[in-house]
Design a protein around this motif. Structure first.
Motif, short mmCIF file in Angstrom:
data_model
loop_
_atom_site.label_atom_id
_atom_site.label_comp_id
_atom_site.label_asym_id
_atom_site.label_seq_id
_atom_site.Cartn_x
_atom_site.Cartn_y
_atom_site.Cartn_z
N LYS A 11 3.28 -9.82 -23.74
CA LYS A 11 3.66 -9.35 -22.41
C LYS A 11 5.17 -9.27 -22.25
CE LYS A 11 2.97 -10.40 -17.51
NZ LYS A 11 2.34 -11.33 -16.53
N LYS A 12 5.87 -10.21 -22.86
CA LYS A 12 7.33 -10.26 -22.72
C LYS A 12 8.02 -9.13 -23.48
CE LYS A 12 9.28 -13.68 -24.76
NZ LYS A 12 9.71 -15.05 -25.09
N ARG A 13 7.46 -8.78 -24.67
CA ARG A 13 8.12 -7.75 -25.50
C ARG A 13 7.15 -6.61 -25.80
NH1 ARG A 13 10.50 -12.52 -27.94
NH2 ARG A 13 12.76 -12.49 -27.59
N TRP A 14 6.40 -6.18 -24.80
CA TRP A 14 5.44 -5.10 -25.00
C TRP A 14 6.12 -3.80 -25.42
CZ3 TRP A 14 6.20 -0.72 -22.18
CH2 TRP A 14 7.01 -0.83 -21.07
N TRP A 15 7.38 -3.62 -25.00
CA TRP A 15 8.10 -2.39 -25.31
C TRP A 15 8.34 -2.24 -26.81
CZ3 TRP A 15 12.72 -3.09 -27.76
CH2 TRP A 15 13.30 -4.36 -27.68
#
Length: 251
Positions: free
Chosen positions: A11-15
């Motif tokens: 969720k924190k680094r989905w990008w």
């Protein structure tokens, strides 16, 4: 790491995951844009020289079959030789191909212990592939009596130039699917590698691990809306106190 921690990292680094999948997908689209269809046409030749019986009738015996099987490897070499491909070029100058180019296109195959030779050709044009295959088979049949002093080859199945064939190398959908799978795998790998290399302190667990001391208290994150509401409440309190003081004086 527990499942919640994995989900938190995603969720924190989905990008990172989205960017990797997008890059792999774009690479697949670029690869498919250069796709050139190839069509395959083939002709089957049968090697069979029947013996002649005492009554003058043709018959096939085991000795003639064994002799024909031994000749197949020789015939496979002759089919791709310049003596055959040059005659194909002479018969079909409209192809604008050299004998070497035609020889490179020819694929010769034979099933073990059979008398059938398969001559196949791949080309961006199915009509061209069928023309080369059929012409090669016909030239070979016409030249083999002169080369080997034997006439024991005939066409079993010829290629149909008017057939609506499908490309043999159309793997565009598979390339797209593989690009998405590779993008996901690569994205997850990069995502968790970044998390593993990140040694900054963000949670109570990180503090306890880094200092070896228990966490006694923590300050929660304050939203800007909470600050505005607090300021509004504080500004309203003096007015309320002034009103109460005035009421007491009047009494």
């Amino acid at each position: 790491m527990e499942l919640k921690e994995y989900l938190s990292v995603i969720k924190k680094r989905w990008w990172v995951l989205a960017l990797t999948v997008l890059v792999c997908f774009a690479a697949a689209i670029a690869f498919n844009s250069r796709y050139q269809p190839l069509y395959k046409a083939s002709v089957d030749l049968i090697v069979n020289e029947p013996s002649i019986s005492s009554t003058g009738q043709a018959q096939v015996d085991s000795n003639s079959i064994e002799a024909n099987l031994k000749l197949i490897n020789t015939y496979k070499k002759i089919i791709t030789s310049d003596s055959i491909t040059k005659l194909v070029v002479e018969r079909h100058p409209e192809l604008n191909l050299t004998s070497t180019q035609i020889g490179d296109k020819l694929m010769i195959d034979s099933t073990q212990n059979t008398q059938v030779i398969n001559v196949s050709v791949q080309d961006p044009s199915y009509e061209t592939a069928a023309t080369i295959a059929n012409s090669t088979g016909n030239v070979f049949i016409s030249q083999i009596p002169e080369i080997m002093q034997v006439n024991n080859v005939s066409v079993l199945n010829a290629a149909d130039p008017n057939l609506s064939a499908a490309p043999v190398n159309d793997h565009r959908q598979m390339v797209i699917v593989l690009s998405l799978i590779v993008g996901l795998m690569l994205g997850f790998g990069i995502l968790f590698l970044i998390e593993y290399l990140d040694d900054s302190v963000k949670t109570e667990f990180d503090v306890e691990t880094a200092l070896g001391l228990p966490v006694l208290a923590k300050v929660e994150r304050i939203a800007k809306s909470d600050l505005k509401n607090q300021q509004t409440n504080d500004s309203g309190q003096p007015e309320e106190k002034a009103l109460l003081r005035t009421a007491n004086e009047q009494r």
